[in-house]
Design a protein around this motif. Structure first.
Motif, short mmCIF file in Angstrom:
data_model
loop_
_atom_site.label_atom_id
_atom_site.label_comp_id
_atom_site.label_asym_id
_atom_site.label_seq_id
_atom_site.Cartn_x
_atom_site.Cartn_y
_atom_site.Cartn_z
N VAL A 17 -8.42 -3.20 0.34
CA VAL A 17 -7.31 -2.35 -0.12
C VAL A 17 -7.73 -1.52 -1.32
O VAL A 17 -7.39 -0.33 -1.42
CB VAL A 17 -6.07 -3.20 -0.44
CG1 VAL A 17 -4.98 -2.36 -1.09
CG2 VAL A 17 -5.54 -3.84 0.84
N ILE A 51 -1.31 -4.26 9.24
CA ILE A 51 -1.05 -4.72 7.88
C ILE A 51 -1.22 -3.59 6.87
O ILE A 51 -0.50 -3.48 5.89
CB ILE A 51 -1.98 -5.91 7.53
CG1 ILE A 51 -1.55 -7.16 8.32
CG2 ILE A 51 -1.99 -6.20 6.03
CD1 ILE A 51 -2.54 -8.30 8.24
N LEU A 52 -2.17 -2.71 7.13
CA LEU A 52 -2.46 -1.63 6.19
C LEU A 52 -1.48 -0.47 6.26
O LEU A 52 -1.49 0.40 5.38
CB LEU A 52 -3.88 -1.11 6.43
CG LEU A 52 -5.01 -2.02 5.96
CD1 LEU A 52 -6.36 -1.46 6.38
CD2 LEU A 52 -4.97 -2.21 4.44
N VAL A 55 0.77 -0.13 3.19
CA VAL A 55 -0.12 0.12 2.05
C VAL A 55 -0.59 1.57 2.07
O VAL A 55 -0.62 2.25 1.04
CB VAL A 55 -1.33 -0.85 2.10
CG1 VAL A 55 -2.27 -0.58 0.94
CG2 VAL A 55 -0.85 -2.29 2.07
N ASN A 198 2.97 -9.42 9.76
CA ASN A 198 2.12 -8.34 9.27
C ASN A 198 2.78 -7.59 8.11
O ASN A 198 2.14 -7.26 7.11
CB ASN A 198 1.78 -7.37 10.39
CG ASN A 198 0.86 -7.98 11.43
OD1 ASN A 198 0.17 -8.96 11.15
ND2 ASN A 198 0.83 -7.42 12.62
N LEU A 199 4.09 -7.33 8.24
CA LEU A 199 4.80 -6.61 7.18
C LEU A 199 4.90 -7.46 5.91
O LEU A 199 4.80 -6.94 4.79
CB LEU A 199 6.19 -6.21 7.66
CG LEU A 199 6.22 -5.11 8.74
CD1 LEU A 199 7.65 -4.90 9.24
CD2 LEU A 199 5.64 -3.81 8.21
N SER A 202 1.69 -7.19 4.20
CA SER A 202 1.59 -5.88 3.57
C SER A 202 2.24 -5.88 2.19
O SER A 202 1.72 -5.30 1.23
CB SER A 202 2.26 -4.81 4.44
OG SER A 202 1.67 -4.73 5.71
N LEU A 206 0.63 -4.83 -1.39
CA LEU A 206 1.12 -3.52 -1.85
C LEU A 206 0.85 -3.23 -3.33
O LEU A 206 0.52 -2.08 -3.67
CB LEU A 206 2.62 -3.43 -1.56
CG LEU A 206 3.17 -2.04 -1.20
CD1 LEU A 206 2.40 -1.41 -0.07
CD2 LEU A 206 4.65 -2.17 -0.83
#
Length: 250
Positions: A17, A51-52, A55, A198-199, A202, A206
């Motif tokens: 990230v 997942i990204l 982000v 997944n959220l 994230s 973040l």
């Protein structure tokens, strides 16, 4: 919304990230394509890409805010329709493609482009790349961005030879990928990739988004143009090698 709790995942996700955030500033452009391959050491490529997504949204908003006056409108008007076409192709073919095939293709073309730039450096008075090449590379960028958030190398292959100043290059890429990444939300939801786990993951990652972007923006506004592009090339070299390795090792 229960996030992933495996510390091994975060050992690769945190640097991924941060690299993505630095690349969003334009400094080290190309490094961002390493994010999904790095996270794929712990989870599948589709899950890493999902997942990204939140982000990326935060990073894109920070990027266009930082470079809101430094972008090429005419270039964006040309590139965006082709990038969106690539997303459509990616959506329709997502379940048919193995992610490592796409990784290998992107990695191979990235290294070929880099070799061409370094071994046969263009003259200062050389003509810009033809529009048909720009259309093809930008559509490819939309496609590889959809599949693995690896849209940087193909579009860089078109935009770098245009010789934009670092801030203009960075701003143009920031607005291009803001639109491209925003357009991926509905297809990702339709494909069932945006689930609660997944959220939730994230949301944990973040807070790292503004840190990576801030680091990159601070450097990008102070770096010499020649040194800037050397870091771009280094990012493309590492990206190409990593993507090819993923394809061979799969």
């Amino acid at each position: 919304m229960t996030p992933i709790t495996d510390w091994g995942f975060y050992a690769v996700a945190v640097p991924a990230v941060l690299l993505l955030g630095v690349s969003k500033s334009g400094f080290g452009a190309g490094f961002g394509s390493l994010a999904v391959p790095l996270m794929a050491l712990s989870v599948s490529v589709p899950q890493a890409a999902a997942i990204l997504m939140p982000v990326l949204l935060v990073m894109d908003l920070l990027g266009i805010a930082a470079f809101r006056k430094d972008f090429d409108r005419a270039l964006l008007r040309f590139m965006l329709p082709w990038g969106l076409l690539g997303i459509v192709v990616g959506t329709l073919s997502f379940r048919l493609l193995q992610a490592h095939w796409v990784a290998g293709i992107v990695g191979g073309f990235t290294l070929l482009f880099l070799a061409q730039r370094l071994l046969f450096a263009p003259r200062a008075d050389a003509a810009p790349p033809p529009r048909w090449a720009g259309a093809l590379l930008t559509a490819t960028s939309g496609f590889t961005s959809f599949v693995a958030h690896a849209g940087g190398p193909p579009v860089n292959a078109y935009v770098i030879p245009l010789g934009l100043a670092p801030l203009r290059f960075t701003g143009t890429m920031a607005f291009f990928f803001f639109v491209i990444n925003l357009a991926k939300w509905l297809p990702y939801a339709w494909l069932g990739l945006l689930d609660g786990r997944n959220l939730g993951t994230s949301l944990v990652l973040l807070p790292l988004a503004p840190i990576g972007v801030w680091i990159g923006v601070r450097i990008a506004r102070r770096i010499d143009q020649r040194l800037f592009y050397r870091f771009v090339y280094l990012g493309m070299l590492l990206t190409g090698l990593k993507l090819l390795w993923d394809a061979v090792a799969a």
